[in-house]
Design a protein around this motif. Structure first.
Motif, PDB file in Angstrom:
ATOM      1  N   LYS A  83       0.828  -1.208   0.000  1.00 29.76           N
ATOM      2  CA  LYS A  83       0.000   0.000   0.000  1.00 29.76           C
ATOM      3  C   LYS A  83       0.862   1.257   0.000  1.00 29.76           C
ATOM      4  N   LYS A  86       2.220   2.348  -3.334  1.00 29.08           N
ATOM      5  CA  LYS A  86       1.257   2.892  -4.291  1.00 29.08           C
ATOM      6  C   LYS A  86       0.867   4.324  -3.973  1.00 29.08           C
ATOM      7  N   ARG A  87       0.800   4.654  -2.693  1.00 32.67           N
ATOM      8  CA  ARG A  87       0.361   5.995  -2.307  1.00 32.67           C
ATOM      9  C   ARG A  87       0.882   6.327  -0.920  1.00 32.67           C
ATOM     10  N   PRO A  88       0.950   7.629  -0.601  1.00 31.85           N
ATOM     11  CA  PRO A  88       1.329   8.007   0.770  1.00 31.85           C
ATOM     12  C   PRO A  88       0.266   7.531   1.758  1.00 31.85           C
ATOM     13  N   GLU A 796       6.422  13.605   1.753  1.00 32.63           N
ATOM     14  CA  GLU A 796       6.215  12.402   0.965  1.00 32.63           C
ATOM     15  C   GLU A 796       7.432  12.134   0.106  1.00 32.63           C
ATOM     16  N   HIS A 990       9.617   2.797   0.738  1.00 30.10           N
ATOM     17  CA  HIS A 990       8.409   3.609   0.883  1.00 30.10           C
ATOM     18  C   HIS A 990       7.723   3.316   2.217  1.00 30.10           C
ATOM     19  N   GLU A 994       7.404   5.771   5.413  1.00 32.86           N
ATOM     20  CA  GLU A 994       6.055   6.151   5.829  1.00 32.86           C
ATOM     21  C   GLU A 994       5.819   5.775   7.296  1.00 32.86           C
TER      22      GLU A 994
END
Length: 1393
Positions: A83, A86-88, A796, A990, A994
């Motif tokens: 996840k 794919k996106r922040p 990000e 990532h 995050e």
């Protein structure tokens, strides 16, 4: 939002005056249908918002449901990483906290163990470290068992499988099947090791997190239940919870290695002795020398860490103080003294950090150094004794030492963790041993009584305050060990003149403060044995249920302490106290949460619309809500920064009223509001809404005392007189003198006004409220205004290259970076060269020497004629390695600490000159997080990780080069490995970043929660809301624990997969050894195999360190963001510097318009007026009229939108802020004292002589108080000046202004918290001491400015009148006349004697 029709609310019969409400049994008839109708309009706009408020349903915690295989392989994290790729991610992507990991469950277990420890050993001998052990003993035993199996498998692989493979390579005939079987066994051993480390890390991390959570929550729960903080500050508590909690976790992560390491060392010692002989016993004995050395390092690191932590606490506490009082610092132009103060503390902190960093870096280098030294000692001794050595023996020995090295790699972490955890345990114990507040169980014998106190003596704990200063909770006197220099004799002169009204009045006015210390001589008797400080004496008091009790007295006589005694915040050493009912408490300095207006009023209670409306009206908050962009859902800045003092007080009172408790303790609640609002509060709140409640009402507003059922006069810590108003007047004692003094002043005011307010005029004035907004203009937002950032920004993507660049520049530049890399390369190069030289030496065998009768070359290295050369080079590599290690460690520690210090100084330099809007929209916890946790990352954690990262990276590069040199086909595996690693790292990077950012973001809320609630402990405890705030903290801590757990587990997710790939690489190397049998010598095969085997340990570690260093760099990024993005003021010195400016102090406002931010309404509109030199100008107007905004504009806290302000005909925009603010003085409404010495508070630039300071103290009637201190001017001032009463702090602020000797002085309600007599003295002091100054006085009590040269009347940000008082009073319809008449009317009947 539609306007409230105040005329409809307040019209009708004149039931609003206090007189009409006596007796207090009238029903509440002010709420007509019109009120309800208007209130519905107020709430209509926001009902949709209320209905949308709901808690986000979090996903179940996967650890509660997944299988053992998923836990063992960390596959439950894969979904999170996918996840994140794919996106922040945001906080809603996190799952719920597991019940077994929750703060509540673990804190309760920790507290239970602590209570058992206390019961067994007592407070003195109880050990928090023992509680740690009992909390962890089961998981630690399991973890140790797993680690034994894991390391046992690894050691078996090195000692048996590697030896067999190398012996196989030495055989003349190849046996492929046998070789493949050995490789398969090698793979199985590596797989067991890989999974074992994963399981061990999982157990340690999860239990370490539980212990950390338990400690943090237990500390907070303890803080919420203590009587007082005993000198602890919110900054110290925050630092303990953030830094020390993390260090306890670090200790748990590596603790099992301390137990398994010695066992593995002994096993290796025995085996290598069998493998090689006695020389190996000597060489391997180096490992045993390593552990005592680690113990020495442990003690040194512990000592340095303890010293550094105490200094860090001081720095964080000072930062908390600066942030809390930044407005005052700016208006005083005190940025430079505080910059110097922080710089001095930081310099001391840096000394200990540097020493600890150097030792820590050397300690890290011991891990690769010890196996090398052991190998060199063993082989040199072995060959010097004339014994030969084969490649199988040598590299099996090297492989064994490398497997043992894992313990050495982890031991520095374990030693560091245990050392710092022991320091944390001592600090935690200090908190846990603080005295709890006692719950009152005793009730009065008579059910009609709400409070009874019988012959009681109340004390403060002396340890709660600095040495030499005694604190009396707002009303205090000073002594040191009973040695007061003021003569303690009865004031017989005063007693003899008791019947002489005139003389007694004069004595009270002139000496009420000068004799303050003398009056309080019996007030403080320090009982050193019990470490208590007697404060209230012989208190006999009975308060009936439903009565209104007024408490009055001069500054420092014990009024606030009486309330504290009732709340059980003081220690009762004699007599007894009994109460019946729940408490509601409005402190003198209101405590406001960083939450919405509604949340501040509800205070955890369920929403009752009817009760809520009544609270808003009674506390005069309707217009305030109407002017807020989000109504009662508007966020209030931390400590109420975006509210005026009056608004904060009224919200505090609304909270009390909404609570609907039995007993109300109101500590001078009307001091922060103007006369009209004060009358409204007394009428509608105290007399009407609280008519059936028990109310203890401390006040300096004497006009309201006649309405009280009972009056208590405090003097010298004793109840001097008690009774109703008429009884005390008839007694003709101190109270009667007090009222005569007050009425005399009111009579003078009446003579000036030449009129009295009639009943009709009062009604007319009341109806005028509809035309005047009751909202503090300075701070109110309109649509789109963001008062407080609710969520912290999360960057990000990857760390910007700019961040690395700026860190490098802070460290000294790229030349320094190159030097650092070279020192690491040379150091690790020595280690690799050492093993390569051994391989080369073994491969040479006997060299050119061929023994007689032997037809082929011998492989006996002892026969080599150049053996001395090989031995010398082999031994010298260790010497070079050690020298470069010391050089590298010292240089690296200094460089990284220089980088963190430079970034700290830059960030602090930006923050302290930031605009006020920055502080109003940023919670202090978020700012402190930068200076505590983030700086801890830069000072300690980032250098620690970078050191290891650079070592491992250099070792990997040289190891791969070595293996590829021996087996060129190994490059095929390297290429495949790089591809696999690239995919894993891309997926991991990532998610890991995050997780780290969510960890940082979710840490700030609970830090802010601590910084917010600690100052409000008295209020929270009074309302019995400790459970509520503990629950809130528990939820915030659980949310952060999920992010923190995910961050730690994420690193192992990658580590496990990298270990598996490294296992395949080692297996591939083993296959190459088997396949190239006879083509590659056993010596070089052993070299390649030893490096490929240790790759599992170092490769995944290095890659994990890569991600971890990047994650740590988020703290660097956050610090740099503050350096670059924080909006700042320009405080540089002006080019045109004039030391003589201003000469006259003439102030001229020309068409000044001011708004606080672009999207806010104007708070000053076309303001034009001027003052003459040395003129005294009073500034009056109702709350929200723009009075304080004049000061904001004059001190340029906000630049004017249009127009200009001239001082002595010089535009202040052309003057630097430092020069401007340093040439003016202000005495703020909320007095501020800083932790430090009294002299520092009065003269931070150290430019005044002692004589000047004593002269200023004498003029402000504080000389005798300070003279009574043991250290006098060097006496310590507690944090926030808590060891002085509010009135005394105000007097010290006045002395501070006097010392500045400026031509312009502004007083912003400076005497609001001072009694009438003291106020009279202060007014006289102002006339005498500041006669050469231009004085601008903002006043609620209009009589304090009646003797001004001119009075400026403001309304809605505009000037409506500006003239002499006598002229303003000539017109019966003027604004000032109506203000004056209202004041007279509100005090007329109440003060009749």
């Amino acid at each position: 939002m539609t306007d409230i029709d105040y005329e409809a609310v307040t019209s009708g019969d004149d039931n609003n005056s206090p007189e009409s409400l006596r007796p207090r049994s009238n029903s509440y008839d002010s709420y007509s249908e019109a009120v309800h109708r208007q209130m519905e309009v107020v709430f209509a706009k926001h009902k949709r918002v209320y209905n949308q408020l709901h808690k986000h349903e979090k996903k179940p915690n996967p650890l509660d449901s997944v299988g053992y295989l998923s836990i063992l392989t960390y596959s439950w994290c894969t979904k999170f990483f996918s996840k994140a790729a794919k996106r922040p991610l945001d906080v809603n992507d996190l799952f719920a906290c597991s019940q077994s990991d929750s703060a509540k469950e673990n804190a309760e277990r920790f507290e239970k163990l602590w209570q058992e420890e206390l019961a067994k050993h007592g407070p003195e001998n109880a050990s928090v470290a023992t509680v740690f052990q009992r909390f962890l003993w089961r998981p630690i035993i399991i973890s140790i068992a797993v680690l034994v199996i894991t390391l046992g498998s690894w050691f078996a692989e090195a000692s048996v499988v590697v030896r067999k493979l190398l012996e196989y390579s030495e055989q003349p005939v190849a046996d492929l099947q046998y070789g493949i079987i050995l490789v398969v066994i090698l793979f199985i051993c590596q797989l067991i090791t890989c999974l074992g480390f994963a399981l061990e890390f999982y157990l340690n991390t999860r239990w370490g997190m539980r212990l950390r959570t338990a400690i943090v929550h237990a500390v907070y729960r303890k803080i919420m239940r203590i009587r007082n903080l005993n000198g602890k500050t919110a900054g110290e508590i925050m630092n303990l919870c953030t830094s020390d909690g993390q260090r306890v976790l670090d200790m748990v992560l590596f603790l099992p290695f301390l137990f398994v390491g010695p066992v593995l060392a002994i096993s290796g010692w025995i085996y290598t002795g069998i493998l090689i002989g006695p020389s190996a016993i000597l060489g391997t004995g180096v490992f045993f020398l390593f552990f005592p050395l680690q113990m020495v390092i442990f003690k040194i690191v512990s000592s340095l860490r303890e010293s550094a932590v105490s200094i860090t606490d001081a720095r964080v506490s000072k930062m908390d103080e600066i942030i809390s009082n930044i407005k005052v610092i700016k208006m005083y132009a005190w940025e430079l003294p505080f910059i110097n103060k922080i710089a001095k503390v930081r310099l001391n902190e840096k000394v200990f950090l540097e020493k600890a960093a150097i030792i820590q870096s050397i300690n890290l280098s011991l891990s690769p150094l010890v196996p090398i030294i052991a190998t060199v000692v063993t082989i040199l001794v072995h060959t010097l004794l004339g014994d030969s050595l084969t490649a199988a023996q040598a590299f099996t020995y090297v492989a064994c030492l490398n497997s043992m090295r894992v313990t050495l790699m982890s031991t520095p972490y374990a030693i560091k963790g245990v050392g710092e955890a022991s320091v944390a345990a001592k600090r935690i114990k200090e908190i846990l041993l603080l005295e709890d507040i006692e719950e009152k169980n005793k009730k009065p014998e008579d059910q009609k009584h709400a409070i009874t106190i019988s012959k009681a003596i109340f004390c403060w704990n002396k340890d709660a305050f600095p040495s030499g200063i005694s604190e009396v909770n707002g009303d205090q006197c000073i002594d040191e060990k009973g040695k007061n220099k003021i003569n303690n004799k009865p004031n017989q002169e005063t007693d003899s003149k008791k019947d002489d009204y005139t003389n007694r009045k004069e004595l009270m006015i002139k000496d009420s403060i000068a004799d303050h210390t003398e009056m309080c001589q019996p007030f403080l008797k320090i009982r050193s044995k019990e470490n208590l400080m007697e404060t209230l004496f012989d208190v006999d008091l009975v308060i009936e249920k439903g009565s209104l009790v007024g408490v009055c007295g001069s500054v420092g006589t014990g009024k606030s302490s009486l309330l504290s005694a009732i709340l059980n915040h003081m220690i009762c050493t004699k007599g007894e106290i009994a109460t019946d009912g729940s408490f509601a408490y409005a402190a003198q300095q209101s405590w406001i949460m960083n939450a919405t207006v509604r949340d501040n009023i509800l205070f955890g209670k369920a929403f009752d619309e009817e009760r809520y409306k009544k609270a808003l009206f009674a506390c005069c908050l309707l217009e305030d809500l109407k002017n807020l962009s989000n109504g009662d859902q508007t966020m209030i800045g931390e400590r109420g920064m975006n509210l005026s003092g009056g608004q904060k007080q009224r919200i505090s009172l609304a909270r009390a009223l909404y609570a609907d408790h039995d007993i109300y303790l109101l500590d001078d609640p009307l001091s922060s509001v103007d006369v009209h609002v004060g009358q409204h509060l007394f009428t509608h709140l105290i007399m009407q809404e609280l008519k059936n409640k028990t109310v203890v009402f401390v006040t300096h507003q004497l006009q309201y005392l006649s309405h009280c059922d009972k009056i208590i006069l405090m003097k010298s810590g004793r109840i001097s007189e008690t009774g109703c108003h008429q009884e005390l007047i008839a007694l003709d004692g101190d109270y009667a003198d007090l009222m005569r003094s007050y009425n005399s002043k009111q009579k003078n005011n009446n003579n000036l006004s030449q009129q009295r307010l009639t009943h009709e005029q009062l009604q007319k004035f009341e109806s005028m409220k509809n035309g005047i907004k009751i909202a503090e203009e300075e701070r109110q937002p309109i649509e789109g205004e963001k008062l407080v950032e609710e969520e912290e920004e999360k960057s990000e993507g990857r760390i910007d290259a700019k961040t690395y660049h700026q860190y490098t520049q802070a460290a000294g530049g790229y030349v320094i970076l190159v030097v650092v890399l070279v020192t690491f390369a040379v150091t690790i190069g020595c280690a690799v060269f050492n093993n390569w030289w051994l391989s080369h030496w073994l491969s040479q065998g006997s060299g050119d020497f061929v023994p007689e009768n032997v037809t082929m070359k011998s492989m006996m290295i002892t026969d080599n004629p150049e053996i001395s050369f090989y031995q010398t080079v082999y031994g010298m590599t260790v010497v070079v390695y050690i020298l470069f290690t010391i050089l590298r460690s010292t240089f690296f520690a200094k460089v990284t600490l220089q980088a963190s210090s430079k970034l700290h100084d830059s960030m602090f330099g930006k923050v302290i000159v930031a605009t006020m809007s920055f502080f109003e929209t940023t919670p202090s916890g978020r700012i402190l997080n930068r200076f505590s946790k983030d700086m801890d990352e830069l000072d300690v954690r980032l250098p620690f990780n970078m050191d290891l990262f650079l070592q491992q990276t250099m070792l990997i590069i040289l190891s791969l080069f070595t293996v590829a040199k021996v087996f060129p086909y190994f490059l095929i595996a390297v290429v495949i490995m790089v591809v696999i690693f690239g995919v894993l790292i891309n997926l991991f990077r990532h998610g890991f970043r995050e997780a780290k950012q969510l960890d940082n973001i979710l840490r700030s809320p609970w830090i802010t929660h601590i910084s917010t609630t600690v100052p409000g402990l008295p209020t929270i405890q009074a309302y019995n809301k400790t459970k509520h705030y503990e629950k809130q903290f528990e939820l915030l801590l659980d949310n952060h624990s999920v992010a923190m757990l995910l961050f730690n587990m994420a690193s192992r997710w990658l580590g496990l997969r990298l270990d598996f790939v490294s296992t395949l690489m080692a297996t591939f190397t083993g296959i190459l050894v088997v396949l190239f049998h006879g083509s590659v010598s056993a010596a070089y095969s052993g070299l390649a195999l030893s490096y490929s085997l240790q790759m599992m340990a170092i490769f995944q570690f290095a890659v994990r360190l890569t991600a971890e260093v990047e994650a740590r760099f988020t703290s660097v990024e956050r610090v740099i963001k503050y350096i670059e993005d924080v909006p700042t003021e320009e405080i540089e010195y002006s080019k045109e510097k004039n030391n003589e400016w201003p000469v006259n102090g003439e102030v001229h406002f020309k068409d000044v318009c001011l708004r606080y931010r672009p999207n806010l309404p104007q708070v000053l509109n076309q303001i034009t007026f001027n003052t003459r030199p040395k003129e005294k100008v009073g500034i009056v107007g109702r709350t929200g009229s723009g009075k304080s905004s004049l000061g904001v504009a004059l001190f340029r806290l906000v630049d004017t939108e249009t127009g200009c302000i001239l001082i002595d005909n010089k535009d202040i925009r052309n003057i630097s802020l430092f020069d401007l603010r340093s040439k003016m003085s202000i005495i703020p409404q909320d007095p501020v004292l800083f932790a430090g010495t009294l002299r520092y508070n009065l003269d931070p630039f150290d430019v005044c002589s002692d004589a000047d300071i004593w002269n200023a103290l004498e003029k402000t009637k504080m000389k005798h108080v300070v003279h009574g201190l043991a250290e006098q001017l060097e006496a310590t001032v507690a944090n926030n000046g808590d060891n002085f009463s509010v009135g005394e702090k105000q007097l010290l602020c006045m002395a501070r202004a006097l010392l500045r000797n400026n031509k312009i002085l502004m007083l912003d309600e400076a005497t609001a918290a001072i009694d009438t007599e003291t106020d009279s003295i202060i007014q006289n002091t102002l006339k005498e001491a500041f006669s050469d100054c231009t004085i601008l006085t903002i006043a609620h009590r209009i009589h304090t400015v009646l003797d001004s040269d001119r009075i400026l009347v403001l309304q809605n940000g505009e000037i409506v009148q500006y003239d002499k008082p006598s002229v303003l009073m000539e017109s019966t319809t003027s604004h000032f006349n109506q203000l004056m008449m209202s004041t007279v009317g509100s005090t007329d009947k109440e003060t009749d004697v």
